[in-house]
Structure formats: structure tokens, C-alpha cells
Design a protein around this motif. Structure first.
Motif, PDB file in Angstrom:
ATOM      1  N   GLY A  24       0.791  -1.297   0.061  1.00  0.00           N
ATOM      2  CA  GLY A  24      -0.008  -0.152  -0.072  1.00  0.00           C
ATOM      3  C   GLY A  24       0.939   1.245  -0.017  1.00  0.00           C
ATOM      4  O   GLY A  24       0.542   2.226  -0.784  1.00  0.00           O
ATOM      5  N   ILE A  25       1.846   1.293   0.732  1.00  0.00           N
ATOM      6  CA  ILE A  25       2.847   2.456   0.795  1.00  0.00           C
ATOM      7  C   ILE A  25       3.584   2.629  -0.765  1.00  0.00           C
ATOM      8  O   ILE A  25       3.521   3.682  -1.025  1.00  0.00           O
ATOM      9  N   ARG A  26       3.950   1.432  -1.371  1.00  0.00           N
ATOM     10  CA  ARG A  26       4.722   1.454  -2.732  1.00  0.00           C
ATOM     11  C   ARG A  26       3.602   2.064  -3.481  1.00  0.00           C
ATOM     12  O   ARG A  26       3.854   3.027  -4.342  1.00  0.00           O
ATOM     13  N   ILE A  27       2.269   1.727  -3.465  1.00  0.00           N
ATOM     14  CA  ILE A  27       1.168   2.135  -4.517  1.00  0.00           C
ATOM     15  C   ILE A  27       1.112   3.652  -4.351  1.00  0.00           C
ATOM     16  O   ILE A  27       1.021   4.473  -5.012  1.00  0.00           O
ATOM     17  N   ALA A  28       0.836   4.164  -2.773  1.00  0.00           N
ATOM     18  CA  ALA A  28       0.785   5.536  -2.568  1.00  0.00           C
ATOM     19  C   ALA A  28       1.953   6.241  -3.220  1.00  0.00           C
ATOM     20  O   ALA A  28       1.505   7.365  -3.807  1.00  0.00           O
ATOM     21  N   LEU A  29       3.091   5.776  -2.899  1.00  0.00           N
ATOM     22  CA  LEU A  29       4.262   6.730  -3.410  1.00  0.00           C
ATOM     23  C   LEU A  29       4.140   6.654  -5.069  1.00  0.00           C
ATOM     24  O   LEU A  29       4.341   7.739  -5.595  1.00  0.00           O
ATOM     25  N   ILE A  30       3.791   5.727  -5.578  1.00  0.00           N
ATOM     26  CA  ILE A  30       3.899   5.692  -6.967  1.00  0.00           C
ATOM     27  C   ILE A  30       2.782   6.644  -7.705  1.00  0.00           C
ATOM     28  O   ILE A  30       2.991   7.421  -8.586  1.00  0.00           O
ATOM     29  N   LEU A  31       1.473   6.628  -6.985  1.00  0.00           N
ATOM     30  CA  LEU A  31       0.618   7.727  -7.320  1.00  0.00           C
ATOM     31  C   LEU A  31       1.068   9.055  -7.172  1.00  0.00           C
ATOM     32  O   LEU A  31       0.786   9.919  -7.734  1.00  0.00           O
ATOM     33  N   MET A  35       1.137  11.818 -10.238  1.00  0.00           N
ATOM     34  CA  MET A  35       0.613  13.166  -9.923  1.00  0.00           C
ATOM     35  C   MET A  35       1.530  14.279 -10.026  1.00  0.00           C
ATOM     36  O   MET A  35       1.478  15.311 -10.662  1.00  0.00           O
ATOM     37  N   THR A  36       2.722  14.130  -9.360  1.00  0.00           N
ATOM     38  CA  THR A  36       3.816  15.319  -9.406  1.00  0.00           C
ATOM     39  C   THR A  36       4.022  15.590 -10.886  1.00  0.00           C
ATOM     40  O   THR A  36       4.239  16.528 -11.381  1.00  0.00           O
ATOM     41  N   PHE A  37       4.450  14.437 -11.720  1.00  0.00           N
ATOM     42  CA  PHE A  37       4.939  14.612 -13.136  1.00  0.00           C
ATOM     43  C   PHE A  37       3.874  14.961 -13.817  1.00  0.00           C
ATOM     44  O   PHE A  37       4.207  15.724 -14.894  1.00  0.00           O
ATOM     45  N   GLY A  38       2.824  14.529 -13.574  1.00  0.00           N
ATOM     46  CA  GLY A  38       1.403  15.166 -14.404  1.00  0.00           C
ATOM     47  C   GLY A  38       1.159  16.480 -14.376  1.00  0.00           C
ATOM     48  O   GLY A  38       1.246  17.113 -15.105  1.00  0.00           O
ATOM     49  N   VAL A  39       1.190  16.967 -12.997  1.00  0.00           N
ATOM     50  CA  VAL A  39       1.198  18.488 -12.805  1.00  0.00           C
ATOM     51  C   VAL A  39       2.485  19.233 -13.347  1.00  0.00           C
ATOM     52  O   VAL A  39       2.285  20.382 -14.065  1.00  0.00           O
TER      53      VAL A  39
END
Length: 192
Positions: A24-31, A35-39
Motif C-alpha cells: 500500500g505504501i509503494r502504491i501510494a508513493l507511485i501515485l 501526480m507530480t509529473f502530471g502537474v
């Protein structure tokens, strides 16, 4: 045996909970990274879009030179005559005297004489003129003043009009019709 079996089941549940927590932590970090790269990508794309405002918004990113604001206009004279230097026809269009011009940040009052010029070349070869060193404003008593600001380009090409101005500092208000412009070894062009 049931105590050993319960202990083993408890260890397996704890291990399973830790694995799902780490996943769950890995998935949250990837998200968060996505999102950062998207912005960042949206900001970069937005910076390359044309502006949405009208053309007369007052922005200074166009190639049009703004009109200078004249402070305390003391005199103006339309001349419309030319002098020749090294194959260049240098036409004095107007002479203006004021305490300051908004586009001249170097020189402020008490008096500035601005000589507007436009030059063309009669021949087919380019002509270079070192205007700051060769240009003088001739005063009524025969003395001369060097320009403090020169905006006309020093290198002129055939079939092109180059325009600009010379700013000359003056300590007193002068009669513009009694002044003249001298460039290099050419004759002096008197304004009247």
C-alpha cells in the motif's frame, strides 16, 4: 498443538498484514510521483501556449517600440533636410528639446536636445558609421556637443532605411533653428 498452530497462524497474519501495508505504501508513493509529473507536464505545456489576452494588453513582448513620453517639452522643429557621409544619406526629420524622455534612462535635464534621423545608402555596398564618435551638435557660437545616447544602427545596408535619434545634453534652453548637426568630415547641416 493448538497453541503452536495458533501461534503460526498469528505470525502468518502479521506477515500478511506487513506485506499488504508495504504494498500500500509503494502504491501510494507511485501515485504521488505520477501526480507530480502530471502537474509538471501541465505547467510545461501551459507555458508554451499563446497568450489569451487581446493584442493591445500593454504587454512589452512584441517588437513594436513604445512611443517615448516627453517631459516638459521646450521646443520642436521639423527639419526634413539631409547631409551625406560615406555614401549614406542621413536625413534629419525633427529636433525636439525637453527636460527628459522616458526612453533615455541615462540623461535627465536640465535640457536634452533630441535629433531624429533616418538614413539610407545610395550605393550597393554596406556602410559603417561610428555615430557616437563622429556626431556633434553644433551650437550658435561654433562649439559642439557630443551625443549622450545614439539609437541609430552604425552599420547600414543598401535599400534599407535605418532610423533613430541622437540625444545631446544642454545646460541652457537653446533656439533649435540656430543649431546644426555635423557627422565626421561632412559639412554641417543647420536646422533652419
Amino acid at each position: 498443538m493448538s497453541d503452536i498452530q495458533t501461534e503460526t497462524e498469528t505470525e502468518q497474519e502479521v506477515a500478511s498484514t506487513q506485506k499488504s501495508s508495504a504494498r500500500g505504501i509503494r502504491i501510494a508513493l507511485i501515485l504521488v510521483l505520477l501526480m507530480t509529473f502530471g502537474v509538471l507536464g501541465l505547467f510545461m505545456a501551459y507555458s508554451h501556449l499563446p497568450s489569451a489576452g487581446p493584442g493591445d494588453s500593454g504587454a512589452t513582448n512584441d517588437l513594436v517600440t513604445p512611443t517615448a513620453v516627453v517631459s516638459n517639452l521646450q521646443g520642436s522643429l521639423n527639419v526634413g533636410r539631409s547631409l551625406y557621409y560615406k555614401g549614406a544619406n542621413i536625413k534629419v526629420t525633427q529636433v525636439v528639446q525637453a527636460t527628459s524622455f522616458s526612453d533615455d534612462t541615462k540623461l535627465k535635464g536640465p535640457h536634452i536636445i533630441r535629433v531624429y534621423v533616418a538614413s539610407t545608402i545610395a550605393g550597393q555596398a554596406p556602410v559603417g558609421v561610428d555615430f557616437p564618435k563622429l556626431t556633434r551638435l553644433v551650437l550658435p557660437d561654433g562649439s559642439s556637443i557630443t551625443p549622450s545616447l545614439v539609437t541609430i544602427v552604425p552599420f547600414m545596408l543598401p535599400n534599407e532605411v535605418s532610423s533613430g535619434y541622437f540625444d545631446f545634453p544642454a545646460t541652457t534652453k537653446l533656439d533649435l533653428s540656430s543649431l546644426g548637426l555635423h557627422i565626421g568630415n561632412s559639412s554641417t547641416l543647420y536646422f533652419k
